[in-house]
Design an enzyme around this catalytic site. Sequence first.
Site, PDB file in Angstrom:
ATOM      1  N   GLY A 120       0.823  -1.217   0.000  1.00 29.50           N
ATOM      2  CA  GLY A 120       0.000   0.000   0.000  1.00 29.50           C
ATOM      3  C   GLY A 120       0.851   1.259   0.000  1.00 29.50           C
ATOM      4  N   VAL A 238       2.446   2.496   6.545  1.00 33.83           N
ATOM      5  CA  VAL A 238       1.764   3.612   7.182  1.00 33.83           C
ATOM      6  C   VAL A 238       1.218   3.166   8.541  1.00 33.83           C
ATOM      7  CG1 VAL A 238      -0.557   3.286   6.199  1.00 33.83           C
ATOM      8  CG2 VAL A 238       0.279   5.588   6.654  1.00 33.83           C
ATOM      9  N   ASP A 239       0.926   1.861   8.662  1.00 29.89           N
ATOM     10  CA  ASP A 239       0.368   1.333   9.915  1.00 29.89           C
ATOM     11  C   ASP A 239       1.397   1.292  11.049  1.00 29.89           C
ATOM     12  OD1 ASP A 239      -1.873   0.920   8.417  1.00 29.89           O
ATOM     13  OD2 ASP A 239      -1.840  -1.277   8.511  1.00 29.89           O
ATOM     14  N   MET A 282      -6.591   4.300   9.496  1.00 26.52           N
ATOM     15  CA  MET A 282      -5.940   3.070   9.052  1.00 26.52           C
ATOM     16  C   MET A 282      -5.273   2.326  10.212  1.00 26.52           C
ATOM     17  SD  MET A 282      -4.351   3.414   5.334  1.00 26.52           S
ATOM     18  CE  MET A 282      -5.435   3.136   3.953  1.00 26.52           C
ATOM     19  N   GLY A 283      -5.047   1.072   9.979  1.00 26.08           N
ATOM     20  CA  GLY A 283      -4.439   0.207  10.973  1.00 26.08           C
ATOM     21  C   GLY A 283      -5.082  -1.153  10.844  1.00 26.08           C
ATOM     22  N   TYR A 395      -7.791   6.957   2.824  1.00 23.43           N
ATOM     23  CA  TYR A 395      -6.718   7.134   1.846  1.00 23.43           C
ATOM     24  C   TYR A 395      -6.123   8.541   1.898  1.00 23.43           C
ATOM     25  CZ  TYR A 395      -8.134   2.580   0.189  1.00 23.43           C
ATOM     26  OH  TYR A 395      -8.412   1.242   0.138  1.00 23.43           O
ATOM     27  N   ILE A 397      -5.013  10.026   4.469  1.00 26.62           N
ATOM     28  CA  ILE A 397      -3.866  10.157   5.380  1.00 26.62           C
ATOM     29  C   ILE A 397      -2.617   9.468   4.848  1.00 26.62           C
ATOM     30  CG2 ILE A 397      -5.383  10.396   7.388  1.00 26.62           C
ATOM     31  CD1 ILE A 397      -4.364   7.620   8.306  1.00 26.62           C
TER      32      ILE A 397
HETATM   33  N1  LIG Z   1       5.259 -14.440   2.487  1.00 27.47           N
HETATM   34  C1  LIG Z   1       5.534 -13.795   1.341  1.00 27.47           C
HETATM   35  N2  LIG Z   1       6.496 -14.248   0.510  1.00 27.47           N
HETATM   36  C2  LIG Z   1       6.787 -13.603  -0.626  1.00 27.47           C
HETATM   37  N3  LIG Z   1       6.178 -12.470  -1.013  1.00 27.47           N
HETATM   38  C3  LIG Z   1       5.225 -11.968  -0.235  1.00 27.47           C
HETATM   39  C4  LIG Z   1       4.849 -12.593   0.977  1.00 27.47           C
HETATM   40  N4  LIG Z   1       3.861 -11.872   1.542  1.00 27.47           N
HETATM   41  C5  LIG Z   1       3.631 -10.833   0.718  1.00 27.47           C
HETATM   42  N5  LIG Z   1       4.447 -10.887  -0.357  1.00 27.47           N
HETATM   43  C6  LIG Z   1       4.493  -9.948  -1.484  1.00 27.47           C
HETATM   44  O1  LIG Z   1       4.915  -8.665  -1.012  1.00 27.47           O
HETATM   45  C7  LIG Z   1       4.211  -7.646  -1.709  1.00 27.47           C
HETATM   46  C8  LIG Z   1       3.577  -6.685  -0.737  1.00 27.47           C
HETATM   47  O2  LIG Z   1       2.846  -7.379   0.271  1.00 27.47           O
HETATM   48  P1  LIG Z   1       1.557  -6.733   0.971  1.00 27.47           P
HETATM   49  O3  LIG Z   1       0.540  -6.403  -0.056  1.00 27.47           O
HETATM   50  O4  LIG Z   1       1.159  -7.612   2.082  1.00 27.47           O
HETATM   51  O5  LIG Z   1       2.065  -5.320   1.490  1.00 27.47           O
HETATM   52  P2  LIG Z   1       3.130  -4.940   2.587  1.00 27.47           P
HETATM   53  O6  LIG Z   1       4.472  -5.033   2.036  1.00 27.47           O
HETATM   54  O7  LIG Z   1       2.874  -5.744   3.825  1.00 27.47           O
HETATM   55  O8  LIG Z   1       2.806  -3.426   2.808  1.00 27.47           O
HETATM   56  P3  LIG Z   1       1.551  -2.774   3.570  1.00 27.47           P
HETATM   57  O9  LIG Z   1       0.911  -3.836   4.416  1.00 27.47           O
HETATM   58  O10 LIG Z   1       2.153  -1.689   4.376  1.00 27.47           O
HETATM   59  O11 LIG Z   1       0.678  -2.263   2.513  1.00 27.47           O
HETATM   60  C9  LIG Z   1       3.211  -8.323  -2.622  1.00 27.47           C
HETATM   61  O12 LIG Z   1       3.715  -8.306  -3.930  1.00 27.47           O
HETATM   62  C10 LIG Z   1       3.111  -9.733  -2.068  1.00 27.47           C
HETATM   63  O13 LIG Z   1       2.838 -10.689  -3.075  1.00 27.47           O
HETATM   64  O1  LIG Z   2      -6.814  -0.657  -0.079  1.00 28.22           O
HETATM   65  P1  LIG Z   2      -5.407  -1.105  -0.122  1.00 28.22           P
HETATM   66  O2  LIG Z   2      -4.545  -0.259  -0.952  1.00 28.22           O
HETATM   67  O3  LIG Z   2      -5.241  -2.546  -0.442  1.00 28.22           O
HETATM   68  O4  LIG Z   2      -4.803  -0.891   1.314  1.00 28.22           O
HETATM   69  C1  LIG Z   2      -5.477  -0.943   2.517  1.00 28.22           C
HETATM   70  C2  LIG Z   2      -4.545  -1.366   3.614  1.00 28.22           C
HETATM   71  O5  LIG Z   2      -3.247  -0.871   3.434  1.00 28.22           O
HETATM   72  C3  LIG Z   2      -2.755  -0.282   4.622  1.00 28.22           C
HETATM   73  O6  LIG Z   2      -2.743   1.099   4.444  1.00 28.22           O
HETATM   74  C4  LIG Z   2      -1.380  -0.779   4.923  1.00 28.22           C
HETATM   75  O7  LIG Z   2      -0.545  -0.348   3.934  1.00 28.22           O
HETATM   76  C5  LIG Z   2      -3.742  -0.688   5.700  1.00 28.22           C
HETATM   77  O8  LIG Z   2      -3.872   0.267   6.700  1.00 28.22           O
HETATM   78  C6  LIG Z   2      -5.006  -0.895   4.928  1.00 28.22           C
HETATM   79  O9  LIG Z   2      -5.811  -1.876   5.515  1.00 28.22           O
END
Ligand SMILES: Nc1ncnc2c1ncn2[C@@H]1O[C@H](COP(=O)(O)OP(=O)(O)OP(=O)(O)O)[C@@H](O)[C@H]1O
Ligand SMILES: O=P(O)(O)OC[C@H]1O[C@](O)(CO)[C@@H](O)[C@@H]1O
Length: 474
Positions: A120, A238-239, A282-283, A395, A397
Site C-alpha cells: 500500500g 503507514v500502519d 488506518m491500521g 486514503y 492520510i
Molecule cells: N510471504 C511472502 N512471501 C513472498 N512475497 C510476499 C509474501 N507476503 C507478501 N508478499 C508480497 O509482497 C508484496 C507486498 O505485500 P503486501 O501487499 O502484504 O504489502 P506490505 O508489504 O505488507 O505493505 P503494507 O501492508 O504496508 O501495505 C506483494 O507483492 C506480495 O505478493
Molecule cells: O486498499 P489497499 O490499498 O489494499 O490498502 C489498505 C490497507 O493498506 C494499509 O494502508 C497498509 O498499507 C492498511 O492500513 C489498509 O488496511
Amino acid sequence: MAENDRKLNNGVEEETIELQKLSLSGIKIKSVPHLSDYIPNSQLKTVTNPLASSPFYHPTDTFYISPSSDILLKQVLYDLSDPTTRQKPAYGIAYHRSGPRKLIYFDPGNVRAAIVTCGGLCPGMNTVIRELVVGLSDLYGVHQIFGIRSGYRGFYSSDPMPLTPEMVHNWHKQGGTALETSRGGFDLVKIVDSIESHGFSHVYIVGGDGTMRGAVEIYNEILRRKIPVAVVGIPKTVDNDVGIIDKSFGFQTAVETAQQAINAAHVEAESAVNGIGLVKLMGRSTGHIALHATLSNRDVDCCLIPENEFFLEGKGGLFEFIEHKLKRNGHAVVVVAEGAGQDLIPKSKEEERRDDSGNPVLLNVGGWLKSELHKWWKRDHPGELVTVKYIDPTYMIRAVPANATDNLYCTLLAHSAIHGAMAGYTGFVAGQVNGNYAYIPVKEVAEAKNVVDTMDHQWAWVRSVTNQPDFQRA
Ligand SMILES: Nc1ncnc2c1ncn2[C@@H]1O[C@H](COP(=O)(O)OP(=O)(O)OP(=O)(O)O)[C@@H](O)[C@H]1O
Ligand SMILES: O=P(O)(O)OC[C@H]1O[C@](O)(CO)[C@@H](O)[C@@H]1O
Ligand SMILES: [Mg+2]
C-alpha cells in the site's frame, strides 16, 4: 582536597568500567550477511570509498563507521541485582551501525541498481526513491539506476525504467509512488531471473511486512545462486506495524494528517445535540495511528484499536461510556482503527475476502459502528435527538506527500541503505533503532511485528487521557 578529587575521579572511572562490563557481558550483536560470506575473496574487489575524494566531504578517520560499531536496540540501564527489574530479552540486542565504510565492495562505475516499491501507499515513498537515485549518483557516482514498475510483478512484466537525478528532482513533493505499486504477483524464480538477466548488483526493496518476507526469499535465492547482489530492504508501512525499528517513515505524516479529520469530527459533534463524531483511521492489525492521533489531539473521548477488544452493550461497554460523555459534555468523539471490532461485525462466508497478497480484506467497522450507535440511541432514548457524523479519511492520510520530518527521515534511510549496499552488506534492512541508524537482518524484520502493548505505559496514557473503559467484562 586533591586527594578527594582523585578519589572522586577514580570512583567515576571505576563505575564506568563496571557498567561497560555489565552491559557487554549480556549483549548479542546481530550480524547482517555480507557478500564475502558466499563470494570468494578473489572475485570481490574492494575500493576506497569515493567520498574520500568528494569536494563536499572531508572524511577523517572518525567520519567512517567502523564495521564493529553497533547500536543497542534498547538503551536502558538497569541493575541486575534488583529483583524488581523487569528485564526484557530485547535489552541485550545490538545491530551494526549504519553509515559510510572506508572500503567498499563495489566499483561504482559497474553498479546497476534497481528500486522497487510494493504494498500500500505511504507518505515518503517518492522521497525514498528520489534519495536513492540522488544519493547513489552524488555520493558514489553510480549512474545506472532503474525503477521497477508496479511492485514485485514489475521485475518480469515490464522493462526497468532508467532513473536520473534530474528526473526525480521534485518527487519528494508528491504523494504516492512514481514507480507505482501493487499487491500480489510475487514469483520468486521470475524475479531473480530478471535480477540476473538485467545484471542488477543492488536491489532496493521498499515495502511493508509482506514485502520484507518477499525480500527474504529473494535474498535466499540469490545466496543459493551465489551471485554478487546486495538485497536491501527499506521498511514502509503507514500502519507502523513493522517491528524492531523505532517507527516507519510516513507514519508521522499520517498521524498529522489524521488531525484534520478528528478536528472536523469534534466540531461537528460539538455543534449538535448529543453529537457523536466518529473517525475511522488506518491500521489493519495494529492501532498505532489511532493511538498517536488520539494522544496528540486531546479531543478524543474513546480510541478503539485491534489490540484491545471492546464490546457495545452492558456495564463497562462502549454505549454506557458514550452515554456518560453525552450527559456530561453534550458530545463525544470516537476514533476507531480499521482493524478494531472485526469479530463483532456480523459477516457471511463470502465476506471473508483476501487481497492479492493474501491479506484479509477488513469489514467497515466505521459504517457498522455508526449504524449501531444510531440503533442503540433510538432504542434507549426514544424521541431524543442524536447525531452521528462519520468521517473516513482512510486514503487521505496516506496519499499525501511526506511532511518535513518524514522527508528528512526518508533521506537518512535511503543514504543508510546505499552505504550498506556499497559496503557489501546484503539481506539487510536500513532502519532507525533507538534514534540511531542501523542495519538489521531482513529476516528478523520480516518476522517482527510491532503491535500496541496494552500492558505498557502508552496505552495506559490513552486511557488516562480519555478515561475510557478497559472493556474487560466483570
Ligand atoms: N510471504 C511472502 N512471501 C513472498 N512475497 C510476499 C509474501 N507476503 C507478501 N508478499 C508480497 O509482497 C508484496 C507486498 O505485500 P503486501 O501487499 O502484504 O504489502 P506490505 O508489504 O505488507 O505493505 P503494507 O501492508 O504496508 O501495505 C506483494 O507483492 C506480495 O505478493
Ligand atoms: O486498499 P489497499 O490499498 O489494499 O490498502 C489498505 C490497507 O493498506 C494499509 O494502508 C497498509 O498499507 C492498511 O492500513 C489498509 O488496511
Ligand atoms: Mg503489510
